[in-house]
Write a protein that holds these residues in place. Sequence first.
Motif, PDB file in Angstrom:
ATOM      1  N   SER A   7     -10.868 -12.528   8.529  1.00 61.57           N
ATOM      2  CA  SER A   7     -10.363 -11.631   7.487  1.00 61.57           C
ATOM      3  C   SER A   7      -9.758 -10.384   8.122  1.00 61.57           C
ATOM      4  O   SER A   7      -9.877 -10.147   9.334  1.00 61.57           O
ATOM      5  N   TRP A   8      -9.109  -9.586   7.287  1.00 66.55           N
ATOM      6  CA  TRP A   8      -8.663  -8.245   7.663  1.00 66.55           C
ATOM      7  C   TRP A   8      -9.552  -7.216   6.979  1.00 66.55           C
ATOM      8  O   TRP A   8      -9.849  -7.346   5.779  1.00 66.55           O
ATOM      9  N   LYS A   9      -9.971  -6.215   7.720  1.00 66.52           N
ATOM     10  CA  LYS A   9     -10.485  -4.985   7.126  1.00 66.52           C
ATOM     11  C   LYS A   9      -9.286  -4.053   7.038  1.00 66.52           C
ATOM     12  O   LYS A   9      -8.718  -3.654   8.055  1.00 66.52           O
ATOM     13  N   VAL A  10      -8.886  -3.735   5.818  1.00 63.78           N
ATOM     14  CA  VAL A  10      -7.715  -2.888   5.585  1.00 63.78           C
ATOM     15  C   VAL A  10      -8.189  -1.542   5.055  1.00 63.78           C
ATOM     16  O   VAL A  10      -8.934  -1.485   4.074  1.00 63.78           O
ATOM     17  N   THR A  11      -7.775  -0.469   5.708  1.00 62.20           N
ATOM     18  CA  THR A  11      -8.166   0.877   5.271  1.00 62.20           C
ATOM     19  C   THR A  11      -6.922   1.704   4.966  1.00 62.20           C
ATOM     20  O   THR A  11      -5.858   1.507   5.560  1.00 62.20           O
ATOM     21  N   ALA A  12      -7.071   2.605   4.011  1.00 63.37           N
ATOM     22  CA  ALA A  12      -5.990   3.499   3.647  1.00 63.37           C
ATOM     23  C   ALA A  12      -6.585   4.745   2.989  1.00 63.37           C
ATOM     24  O   ALA A  12      -7.771   4.758   2.641  1.00 63.37           O
ATOM     25  N   ARG A  13      -5.760   5.774   2.790  1.00 61.27           N
ATOM     26  CA  ARG A  13      -6.270   7.040   2.224  1.00 61.27           C
ATOM     27  C   ARG A  13      -5.352   7.523   1.122  1.00 61.27           C
ATOM     28  O   ARG A  13      -4.120   7.382   1.186  1.00 61.27           O
ATOM     29  N   ASN A  14      -5.966   8.085   0.099  1.00 64.79           N
ATOM     30  CA  ASN A  14      -5.231   8.767  -0.949  1.00 64.79           C
ATOM     31  C   ASN A  14      -4.792  10.125  -0.414  1.00 64.79           C
ATOM     32  O   ASN A  14      -5.634  10.885   0.089  1.00 64.79           O
ATOM     33  N   PRO A  15      -3.519  10.466  -0.469  1.00 62.11           N
ATOM     34  CA  PRO A  15      -3.094  11.759   0.078  1.00 62.11           C
ATOM     35  C   PRO A  15      -3.828  12.933  -0.568  1.00 62.11           C
ATOM     36  O   PRO A  15      -4.219  12.885  -1.731  1.00 62.11           O
ATOM     37  N   ARG A  16      -4.012  13.970   0.199  1.00 61.11           N
ATOM     38  CA  ARG A  16      -4.665  15.178  -0.314  1.00 61.11           C
ATOM     39  C   ARG A  16      -3.701  15.981  -1.160  1.00 61.11           C
ATOM     40  O   ARG A  16      -2.516  15.939  -0.956  1.00 61.11           O
ATOM     41  N   LEU A  70       0.824  -1.208   0.000  1.00 63.72           N
ATOM     42  CA  LEU A  70       0.000   0.000   0.000  1.00 63.72           C
ATOM     43  C   LEU A  70       0.860   1.261   0.000  1.00 63.72           C
ATOM     44  O   LEU A  70       0.548   2.243  -0.686  1.00 63.72           O
ATOM     45  N   GLU A  71       1.935   1.247   0.750  1.00 64.12           N
ATOM     46  CA  GLU A  71       2.838   2.398   0.763  1.00 64.12           C
ATOM     47  C   GLU A  71       3.475   2.591  -0.611  1.00 64.12           C
ATOM     48  O   GLU A  71       3.576   3.724  -1.105  1.00 64.12           O
ATOM     49  N   ALA A  72       3.891   1.481  -1.237  1.00 69.47           N
ATOM     50  CA  ALA A  72       4.471   1.573  -2.579  1.00 69.47           C
ATOM     51  C   ALA A  72       3.456   2.087  -3.594  1.00 69.47           C
ATOM     52  O   ALA A  72       3.818   2.739  -4.577  1.00 69.47           O
ATOM     53  N   ALA A  73       2.169   1.802  -3.348  1.00 67.37           N
ATOM     54  CA  ALA A  73       1.108   2.273  -4.242  1.00 67.37           C
ATOM     55  C   ALA A  73       0.722   3.719  -3.971  1.00 67.37           C
ATOM     56  O   ALA A  73      -0.110   4.282  -4.694  1.00 67.37           O
ATOM     57  N   GLY A  74       1.293   4.319  -2.906  1.00 69.69           N
ATOM     58  CA  GLY A  74       1.057   5.737  -2.634  1.00 69.69           C
ATOM     59  C   GLY A  74       0.010   6.037  -1.590  1.00 69.69           C
ATOM     60  O   GLY A  74      -0.357   7.200  -1.401  1.00 69.69           O
ATOM     61  N   PHE A  75      -0.488   5.035  -0.891  1.00 71.60           N
ATOM     62  CA  PHE A  75      -1.501   5.264   0.135  1.00 71.60           C
ATOM     63  C   PHE A  75      -0.865   5.702   1.454  1.00 71.60           C
ATOM     64  O   PHE A  75       0.318   5.455   1.710  1.00 71.60           O
ATOM     65  N   GLU A  76      -1.677   6.329   2.289  1.00 71.58           N
ATOM     66  CA  GLU A  76      -1.256   6.708   3.631  1.00 71.58           C
ATOM     67  C   GLU A  76      -2.360   6.325   4.620  1.00 71.58           C
ATOM     68  O   GLU A  76      -3.415   5.820   4.223  1.00 71.58           O
ATOM     69  N   ALA A  77      -2.099   6.536   5.922  1.00 71.20           N
ATOM     70  CA  ALA A  77      -3.073   6.249   6.986  1.00 71.20           C
ATOM     71  C   ALA A  77      -3.580   4.807   6.897  1.00 71.20           C
ATOM     72  O   ALA A  77      -4.784   4.535   6.942  1.00 71.20           O
ATOM     73  N   ILE A  78      -2.657   3.871   6.785  1.00 69.08           N
ATOM     74  CA  ILE A  78      -2.988   2.451   6.602  1.00 69.08           C
ATOM     75  C   ILE A  78      -3.307   1.817   7.951  1.00 69.08           C
ATOM     76  O   ILE A  78      -2.582   2.019   8.930  1.00 69.08           O
ATOM     77  N   ALA A  79      -4.393   1.059   8.014  1.00 74.84           N
ATOM     78  CA  ALA A  79      -4.790   0.416   9.267  1.00 74.84           C
ATOM     79  C   ALA A  79      -5.424  -0.938   8.989  1.00 74.84           C
ATOM     80  O   ALA A  79      -6.010  -1.165   7.923  1.00 74.84           O
TER      81      ALA A  79
END
Length: 289
Positions: free
Chosen positions: A280-289, A203-212
Amino acid sequence: MTTATMQEASEYVDFWNRVLVPKFIRFRHILAEGTSNHSDQVLPTLGLEEGDRVVDIGCGFGDTAIELARRVGWSGAVLGIDCCDAFLDFGRREAAAAGISNLTFVEADVLTHRFEPVHDACFSRFGTQFFENPVAGLRNMRAALKPGGTMTMIVWRALEDNPCMNLPKQVILRFLPAPEDDADTCGPGPFSMADQSVVRRQLEAAGFEAIAFERVDAPVVMGKSLDDAVDFQLAIGPAGEIYREAGTIAEQRHEDIVAALKRELAPFERPEGIVMSSGSWKVTARNPR
């Protein structure tokens, strides 16, 4: 509701359409009910608002896309993407029967589909684990989001956290060899995103942030009867892959395998069917502003 034609199919997409689609349709009653026990816990937590635009990745038979369309209301819009048009046909029919018009289904490979960055949220239930290139797929999902848009995916935890699939696999391995490395496959596999550290790096390599990550546990009905459950295990999932790849050896040991599976699954029989646990995992992330 409109449909786009998928341009080029990878070998994984071809395998889905050639081998798995008929099996998934046959056992839709098990797959839809089992996976919905996970998404039913996650969908209310997405924080969707009236008028939001959402894309549903690997939406399969379309039940989650239909629920998302209800949640965003008539002023919102949902785009359901899947590489198997035969699955999407179920969603189209059910959406039409329900009078839902704010939902579009498109046959496409998420790795190559050209998204417009107009969506408030991106959701996937057990679809991202099969990406041929996970980082590329996740990056393209992020391309569908507005700045600050959110991504939520449900992925299986480790096989050991899923007795509903692990137990039948171990039974089958008593009789048949594990598949060769070059066996036909639908992609990395259902447990390819079980490791938090690996998925976080992707997810970090894909550019996401706030990963949980958040654990989700749910019972699943693996068949309406022992016969139904055994047929399902021999067709789909880790046990089904072993059985399929063993070919004539599986045919020769079929009766012994069926008897063993029935013995092992019998303790899980309930009035509603064969009920087992899954995680399962619920995985959340955010596209940076």
